[in-house]
Design an enzyme around this catalytic site. Structure first.
Site, PDB file in Angstrom:
ATOM      1  N   ARG A  45     -61.373   4.137  23.462  1.00 25.04           N
ATOM      2  CA  ARG A  45     -61.234   3.157  22.386  1.00 25.04           C
ATOM      3  C   ARG A  45     -61.532   3.794  21.032  1.00 25.04           C
ATOM      4  NH1 ARG A  45     -65.336  -0.876  24.979  1.00 25.04           N
ATOM      5  NH2 ARG A  45     -66.782   0.604  25.868  1.00 25.04           N
ATOM      6  N   GLU A  56     -64.253  -2.264  17.573  1.00 26.31           N
ATOM      7  CA  GLU A  56     -63.439  -1.364  18.378  1.00 26.31           C
ATOM      8  C   GLU A  56     -62.055  -1.945  18.647  1.00 26.31           C
ATOM      9  OE1 GLU A  56     -67.025   0.437  21.144  1.00 26.31           O
ATOM     10  OE2 GLU A  56     -65.954  -1.350  21.823  1.00 26.31           O
ATOM     11  N   LYS A  69     -57.243  -4.886  22.794  1.00 20.55           N
ATOM     12  CA  LYS A  69     -58.297  -5.847  22.461  1.00 20.55           C
ATOM     13  C   LYS A  69     -59.018  -5.399  21.205  1.00 20.55           C
ATOM     14  CE  LYS A  69     -62.282  -6.242  24.870  1.00 20.55           C
ATOM     15  NZ  LYS A  69     -63.211  -6.712  25.931  1.00 20.55           N
ATOM     16  N   ARG A 112     -63.915 -11.254  32.271  1.00 18.13           N
ATOM     17  CA  ARG A 112     -63.361 -10.006  32.816  1.00 18.13           C
ATOM     18  C   ARG A 112     -64.452  -8.982  33.098  1.00 18.13           C
ATOM     19  NH1 ARG A 112     -65.103  -5.760  29.815  1.00 18.13           N
ATOM     20  NH2 ARG A 112     -63.676  -4.780  28.351  1.00 18.13           N
ATOM     21  N   GLN A 140     -73.667 -12.638  29.048  1.00 16.16           N
ATOM     22  CA  GLN A 140     -72.985 -12.179  30.250  1.00 16.16           C
ATOM     23  C   GLN A 140     -73.614 -12.690  31.545  1.00 16.16           C
ATOM     24  OE1 GLN A 140     -70.386 -10.068  32.779  1.00 16.16           O
ATOM     25  NE2 GLN A 140     -70.172 -10.746  30.686  1.00 16.16           N
ATOM     26  N   GLY A 225     -74.823  -2.843  30.254  1.00 11.83           N
ATOM     27  CA  GLY A 225     -75.259  -2.989  28.856  1.00 11.83           C
ATOM     28  C   GLY A 225     -75.139  -1.715  28.037  1.00 11.83           C
ATOM     29  N   GLY A 226     -75.228  -0.555  28.670  1.00 10.53           N
ATOM     30  CA  GLY A 226     -75.107   0.712  27.934  1.00 10.53           C
ATOM     31  C   GLY A 226     -73.641   1.030  27.759  1.00 10.53           C
ATOM     32  N   ASP A 227     -73.110   0.824  26.563  1.00 11.57           N
ATOM     33  CA  ASP A 227     -71.667   0.923  26.410  1.00 11.57           C
ATOM     34  C   ASP A 227     -71.215   1.507  25.083  1.00 11.57           C
ATOM     35  OD1 ASP A 227     -72.366  -1.136  24.793  1.00 11.57           O
ATOM     36  OD2 ASP A 227     -71.001  -2.594  25.660  1.00 11.57           O
ATOM     37  N   LYS A 231     -76.604   3.989  23.107  1.00 12.41           N
ATOM     38  CA  LYS A 231     -76.998   2.718  23.735  1.00 12.41           C
ATOM     39  C   LYS A 231     -76.966   2.889  25.250  1.00 12.41           C
ATOM     40  CE  LYS A 231     -75.816  -2.271  23.491  1.00 12.41           C
ATOM     41  NZ  LYS A 231     -75.187  -2.655  24.756  1.00 12.41           N
ATOM     42  N   SER A 292     -70.741   1.122  33.936  1.00  9.55           N
ATOM     43  CA  SER A 292     -69.613   0.394  33.344  1.00  9.55           C
ATOM     44  C   SER A 292     -69.734   0.322  31.826  1.00  9.55           C
ATOM     45  CB  SER A 292     -69.591  -1.021  33.930  1.00  9.55           C
ATOM     46  OG  SER A 292     -68.611  -1.806  33.302  1.00  9.55           O
TER      47      SER A 292
END
Lengths: 343, 343
Positions: A45, A56, A69, A112, A140, A225-227, A231, A292
């Protein structure tokens, strides 16, 4: 004309059909797209980072359909009354480049993300998993619980959040839906006896939500959460305890938990598990970790699913997004024709 | 709620105010943004190429405002009744990441591309320029003529296109607006005596629309059709005849006419001319070449201009693009509240 599903219609759809049933259906679309993973045009991204957060764009494409997106991540938003993450997305026809479908994706991203977690856990968690630990009770959390019930039949949820009000919110949302919700007072208490651990916290920092001593053999960790760069949620020692599965390696090395590890740290892309090219869980004692970060193909599948689901209903509007002059070389003629006297 | 300017309203605005007056106003916004060029977060656009064409996302950002454009380029579209280029764009608030403004940009891109050409020509063309040669009479052509009249007072236009119907279309659009339009039968005839040459053809190929022997001293060349890898318009010998000015060097080296030249071929970024950091035209005989590919900052300026222009009018609608739960951590509560009986 393009079709547009706005927030009101997305919420009507989710409320009418039910989030759990939607995520069941969405998993089938996700699996279809992960199975044809190699046919997607994939790119990490494009992120614009500021002191406030990140915005993003996440594009991907097949030979037929293009999608992207827009999504933001602003950890300090809730304290100011805004959501951490908002999003919208678009599908377009690759043959002529025209956008065909626009949808809000704040609600849809929540669906999703949880559906993706559940799709992966179906293949990686122990089949006898009965208890989900949820660390982080933000936006979430409810979606995770519903998706895991849909995919794995889990009804027992243990939760932990530094904000007691967030835990209360979750219990009041999930209790009436038939879940057995236990609020705990620490991460250690939360994950005790859990078969699946979901970490979904929002802090934009190198955080250690979970330490290695808390992770039992056989657990599946769903770290969502780490994305983004800087982070993370997991103690790096946890990664060494188990096997790491990712969506798209080039993006996850930048944004995922494995940003803490060397650049050649071994990982398996989930589509390889789904298509049988790589093993998933190989023993009852193995610790599996889904690192993820969210990838464009998931949004693509979610947008396809909504587009198909609302077809023939009153859950979308048509919007006038693409100019259509009678002579395609005469765009100016559109303006000239509309001019009162002169252009 | 976000504001949305659809095609109908964009055309109403352009027809009511007049494309020429709009481009005059837009040049001021473009100059403002090019003057603060260094404060933008800049990245080359993200392109998805297929056999049919290209779909691109073009983001940029200041500390306050983020913007991006979705745009396609499909050269074979007109033969099938579609436009080569369609687009839409978005502005968002950097502080919370929320999108605030959505607009069609097929019409708007035509306006911004011509306004950018005219802004640059104001600084690089000879001040006594009187004749514009237009090679390529597609969508962009009328906008170019109007922008050059607005910025440089040019009323004499010579045109050439391999499609006679396109030349007729242009003459019938521009004639009533007070232009002296001369249709010609070759590029050579078209550019004879021209002070400014605009090349705006759409073929996705290494083409040679203009050869070096046709370029007289003192001419300003506005090359806007060559804008992606494998798509150029000028004989490379022309680039060596003059001085090349670009928008954003990293993107132009990939997409512009200078993709034909070595990677260190000397160019000047236009913002440097505008701010006095680099010379523009230095003599009456100099050949200046604007190797334009279109950059995100131009779309950003165009979107800002429309957003401000429609404020307080009926030229926009409000759309429900961002979910706004009462408790920002309780997105699920939105669905639960809307559910008939159960979620």
């Amino acid at each position: 004309m393009a079709r547009f599903v706005d927030v009101r219609n997305m919420v009507r759809w989710a409320a009418g059909r039910g989030a759990e049933d939607i995520m069941s259906g969405m998993i089938a679309y996700l699996e279809e797209d992960f199975r044809r993973w190699e046919s997607f045009d994939k790119t990490p991204r494009v992120a614009s980072h500021t002191a406030f957060g990140v915005i993003e764009l996440m594009p991907t494409s097949t030979d037929e359909t293009y999608g992207f997106k827009y999504v933001n991540g602003h950890p300090s938003n809730p304290a100011r009354g805004y959501q951490t993450v908002t999003a919208f997305g678009v599908l377009a026809d690759v043959h002529n480049g025209y956008p065909t479908f626009l949808a809000e994706m704040t609600v849809l991203t929540a669906l999703r993300t949880a559906a993706t977690s559940a799709m992966v856990a179906k293949r990686l968690a122990r089949t006898d998993s009965r208890t989900l630990a949820l660390i982080g009770c933000g936006t979430q959390a409810e979606f995770q619980a519903l998706a895991f019930r849909a995919a794995l039949g889990i009804e027992s949820v243990r939760v932990w959040d530094t904000d007691p009000a967030a835990m209360e919110k979750l219990a009041s949302n999930l209790g009436p839906l038939g879940f057995d919700v236990v609020a705990t007072s620490s991460a250690a208490e939360c994950v005790a006896d859990a078969d699946v651990i979901t970490t979904c916290t929002a802090d934009k920092a190198y955080a250690t939500i979970l330490t290695a001593d808390l992770v039992r053999p056989g657990v599946h960790i769903n770290a969502i959460g780490g994305d983004c760069p800087g982070k993370t949620e997991l103690d790096s020692a946890i990664l060494a305890l188990g096997d790491v599965f990712v969506e798209y390696t080039p993006q996850t090395r930048i944004e995922g938990e494995i940003q803490q590890m060397p650049a050649d740290y071994p990982v398996t892309e989930f589509w390889e598990v789904l298509t049988g090219r790589a093993p998933g869980r190989v023993s009852e004692e193995q610790i599996t970790i889904f690192d993820s970060v969210g990838f464009a193909v998931e949004d693509f599948a979610a947008l396809r699913f909504v587009r198909d689901a609302v077809d023939g209903t009153d859950l979308y509007e048509e919007i006038d997004l693409v100019a259509a002059p009678e002579d395609p070389k005469d765009l100016f003629g559109l303006i000239r024709a509309a001019a009162p006297a002169r252009v």
